[in-house]
Design an enzyme around this catalytic site. Structure first.
Site, PDB file in Angstrom:
ATOM      1  N   CYS A 186      27.865  65.365  32.057  1.00 18.85           N
ATOM      2  CA  CYS A 186      28.050  65.884  33.572  1.00 18.85           C
ATOM      3  C   CYS A 186      26.930  65.327  34.337  1.00 18.85           C
ATOM      4  CB  CYS A 186      27.941  67.501  33.442  1.00 18.85           C
ATOM      5  SG  CYS A 186      27.593  68.394  34.938  1.00 18.85           S
ATOM      6  N   SER A 214      24.535  66.788  35.565  1.00 17.86           N
ATOM      7  CA  SER A 214      23.045  67.428  35.673  1.00 17.86           C
ATOM      8  C   SER A 214      22.629  66.964  34.102  1.00 17.86           C
ATOM      9  CB  SER A 214      23.408  69.007  35.298  1.00 17.86           C
ATOM     10  OG  SER A 214      24.232  69.686  36.400  1.00 17.86           O
ATOM     11  N   HIS A 228      20.733  63.885  35.440  1.00 18.30           N
ATOM     12  CA  HIS A 228      19.424  64.301  35.893  1.00 18.30           C
ATOM     13  C   HIS A 228      18.255  64.502  35.137  1.00 18.30           C
ATOM     14  CE1 HIS A 228      21.812  64.412  39.781  1.00 18.30           C
ATOM     15  NE2 HIS A 228      22.112  65.741  39.889  1.00 18.30           N
ATOM     16  N   HIS A 280      25.647  70.134  27.988  1.00 17.40           N
ATOM     17  CA  HIS A 280      25.769  71.691  28.190  1.00 17.40           C
ATOM     18  C   HIS A 280      27.324  71.942  28.466  1.00 17.40           C
ATOM     19  CE1 HIS A 280      25.572  70.066  32.191  1.00 17.40           C
ATOM     20  NE2 HIS A 280      26.340  70.795  32.780  1.00 17.40           N
ATOM     21  N   CYS A 317      31.859  73.910  32.438  1.00 21.61           N
ATOM     22  CA  CYS A 317      31.116  73.646  33.354  1.00 21.61           C
ATOM     23  C   CYS A 317      31.613  72.714  34.863  1.00 21.61           C
ATOM     24  CB  CYS A 317      29.775  72.937  33.122  1.00 21.61           C
ATOM     25  SG  CYS A 317      28.570  72.464  34.520  1.00 21.61           S
TER      26      CYS A 317
HETATM   27  N1  APR Z   1      26.544  58.757  48.552  1.00 25.55           N
HETATM   28  C1  APR Z   1      27.861  59.037  48.111  1.00 25.55           C
HETATM   29  N2  APR Z   1      28.263  59.424  47.033  1.00 25.55           N
HETATM   30  C2  APR Z   1      27.409  59.152  45.953  1.00 25.55           C
HETATM   31  C3  APR Z   1      25.920  58.788  46.421  1.00 25.55           C
HETATM   32  C4  APR Z   1      25.515  58.559  47.719  1.00 25.55           C
HETATM   33  N3  APR Z   1      24.257  58.275  48.024  1.00 25.55           N
HETATM   34  N4  APR Z   1      25.251  58.752  45.084  1.00 25.55           N
HETATM   35  C5  APR Z   1      26.126  58.909  43.953  1.00 25.55           C
HETATM   36  N5  APR Z   1      27.212  59.113  44.486  1.00 25.55           N
HETATM   37  C6  APR Z   1      28.504  59.441  43.847  1.00 25.55           C
HETATM   38  C7  APR Z   1      28.717  58.658  42.556  1.00 25.55           C
HETATM   39  O1  APR Z   1      29.413  57.513  42.778  1.00 25.55           O
HETATM   40  C8  APR Z   1      29.873  59.686  41.722  1.00 25.55           C
HETATM   41  O2  APR Z   1      31.107  59.219  42.076  1.00 25.55           O
HETATM   42  O3  APR Z   1      28.576  60.736  43.504  1.00 25.55           O
HETATM   43  C9  APR Z   1      29.431  61.053  42.393  1.00 25.55           C
HETATM   44  C10 APR Z   1      28.661  62.157  41.395  1.00 25.55           C
HETATM   45  O4  APR Z   1      29.368  62.469  40.259  1.00 25.55           O
HETATM   46  P1  APR Z   1      29.129  62.500  38.810  1.00 25.55           P
HETATM   47  O5  APR Z   1      28.122  61.512  38.461  1.00 25.55           O
HETATM   48  O6  APR Z   1      30.345  62.456  38.112  1.00 25.55           O
HETATM   49  O7  APR Z   1      28.436  63.938  38.662  1.00 25.55           O
HETATM   50  P2  APR Z   1      28.993  65.320  38.707  1.00 25.55           P
HETATM   51  O8  APR Z   1      28.994  65.678  37.288  1.00 25.55           O
HETATM   52  O9  APR Z   1      30.193  65.316  39.506  1.00 25.55           O
HETATM   53  O10 APR Z   1      27.806  66.218  39.239  1.00 25.55           O
HETATM   54  C11 APR Z   1      27.624  65.995  40.823  1.00 25.55           C
HETATM   55  O11 APR Z   1      26.970  68.311  40.822  1.00 25.55           O
HETATM   56  O12 APR Z   1      26.755  70.150  39.272  1.00 25.55           O
HETATM   57  C12 APR Z   1      26.176  69.111  40.217  1.00 25.55           C
HETATM   58  O13 APR Z   1      24.003  68.439  38.937  1.00 25.55           O
HETATM   59  C13 APR Z   1      25.345  68.118  39.215  1.00 25.55           C
HETATM   60  O14 APR Z   1      24.153  67.322  41.060  1.00 25.55           O
HETATM   61  C14 APR Z   1      25.134  66.905  40.130  1.00 25.55           C
HETATM   62  C15 APR Z   1      26.494  67.245  40.957  1.00 25.55           C
END
Ligand code: APR
Ligand code: ZN
Length: 374
Positions: free
Chosen positions: A46, A48, A51, A67, A174
């Site tokens: 995920c 998170s 991060h 998680h 999650c």
């Molecule tokens: N602008 C637009 N899209 C972006 C940018 C940006 N500047 N930076 C990253 N992305 C996109 C990525 O390309 C990706 O498709 O954001 C998406 C993030 O998705 P994942 O990495 O799969 O993360 P995810 O598990 O969906 O979690 C997203 O939600 O719960 C929270 O902590 C988690 O902050 C995280 C967010």
């Protein structure tokens, strides 16, 4: 028989921030009072976790990340009565103690016993159950799932239907409820509405599914990785925007496309800039902006103060506003009864020892979710 004994198994350890995960032999102590030891069957990766690994959240290293997990109870500590050995369970980044202020409030779900804000990396008694070559290893969000066995508090796990397909339902621990619930439960997206979703990863895709299920008629998807667009369209996104390819700021484009701004804006990335862009994409009078992304530990959000008067709403949402132990099992049941479908989010499945390939799929954006199988 492992009952009451320390288990030696494989787990992924992050020894420091930004250092590659190493699969090591670890010792997992038996569960103490109020704890549950679980044999992991599957885990998602995920945002998170990313991060944590990048050091964007203040955490203690070394730790075992992950998680978003599904598993089978191996043993339980004293006093545990809600699960028993052999039960299929999900682990919960947001526990439900049913005693704290948030748990007792009809709407609250951010249980006092969570270990996200801040992250201590230890169990509720202040100690860890993991060690490697004699060194203490920290837990992640009190739920570490990149391990063949984990220990979590009883309040951070819940029994699910015996028929649940364990190679997929980890996403219901999650990512799926975080996104879907943000749309259907927290925002309560209305039929015929216009929505924008920033971030089309696992959480953002589940938000899109929730908007679609709620009858939204226009769903604008925003992502810098265009590989996400075909799958997002298949889930219900009507317009895709790549902010890096636009002549103007994305919120201005959304304003022009909609004329009046969107009814509902969602941020599912965890960046300040996209949170501000989501807020500024909303209708000034009745727009609702939901932040589902987890921002870095020290980040501050700055918005034009006068505009707050015009009536729009800014709301944070954690795990879809669900009270986790009360609501998550029903989502698994809804999946088994074909009322919801998480399958489009499970784009890859790999054995745990191919963790690095799975992380590569995550970072390249090729996967919505790559599920690790133990
Ligand atoms: N602008 C637009 N899209 C972006 C940018 C940006 N500047 N930076 C990253 N992305 C996109 C990525 O390309 C990706 O498709 O954001 C998406 C993030 O998705 P994942 O990495 O799969 O993360 P995810 O598990 O969906 O979690 C997203 O939600 O719960 C929270 O902590 C988690 O902050 C995280 C967010
Ligand atoms: Zn609580």
């Amino acid at each position: 028989n492992t009952l009451g004994k320390t288990i030696t198994c494989r787990a992924a350890i992050a020894w420091a921030k930004n250092s590659p995960l190493l699969i090591e032999e670890v010792q997992v102590e038996p569960p103490k009072s109020g704890e549950v030891r679980i044999k992991m069957i599957s885990s998602g990766i995920c945002g998170s976790d990313d991060h944590v690994l990048k050091g964007e959240l203040v955490v203690n290293f070394p730790l075992i990340p992950g998680h978003e997990g599904a598993g089978i109870v191996e043993s339980v500590g004293d006093g545990v009565c809600s699960v028993k050995p052999g039960d299929k369970v999900l682990i919960l980044i947001i526990p439900q103690c049913r005693e704290c202020d948030a748990c007792l409030h009809p709407k609250g779900n951010f249980c006092d016993k969570q270990d996200v804000l801040p992250c201590s990396g230890v169990m509720l008694d202040g100690t860890s159950r993991f060690s490697c070559r004699g060194q203490k290893i920290y837990h992640s969000f009190r739920t570490s799932s990149f391990t063949e066995y984990t220990v979590v508090p009883e309040i951070a796990t819940v029994k699910i239907d015996d028929a649940a397909p364990m190679d997929k339902v980890c996403l219901i621990s999650c990512g799926f409820p975080t996104g879907y619930g943000a749309a259907v439960n927290s925002a309560k997206v209305t039929p015929g509405s216009t929505c924008v979703v920033f971030g089309l990863g696992g959480v953002g895709s589940a938000i899109v599914m929730g908007c679609k299920a709620s009858g939204a008629c226009r769903i604008i998807g925003v992502d810098i990785n265009e590989e996400k667009f075909p799958r997002a369209r298949a889930l219900g996104v009507t317009d895709c925007l790549n902010p890096n390819k636009l002549e103007k700021p994305v919120q201005e484009v959304v304003m022009e496309m909609t004329g009046v701004g969107v009814d509902f804006a969602f941020e599912a990335i965890g960046l300040i800039d996209t949170m501000v862009a989501a807020w500024n994409s909303c209708n000034n009078s009745y727009g609702v902006c939901l932040i589902a992304g987890l921002a870095p530990s020290d980040a501050q959000l700055s918005l034009e103060a006068p505009k707050i008067l015009s009536g729009k709403t800014l709301k944070g949402v954690c795990l879809g506003d669900y009270k986790t132990r009360d609501c998550i099992p029903q989502i698994v049941t809804d999946y088994l009864q074909n009322k919801i479908n998480i399958d489009p989010l499970v784009t890859y499945q790999l054995p745990f020892n191919q963790l690095h390939e799975a992380l590569e799929l995550f970072h390249s954006g090729k996967a919505i979710r790559c599920v690790l199988l133990f």
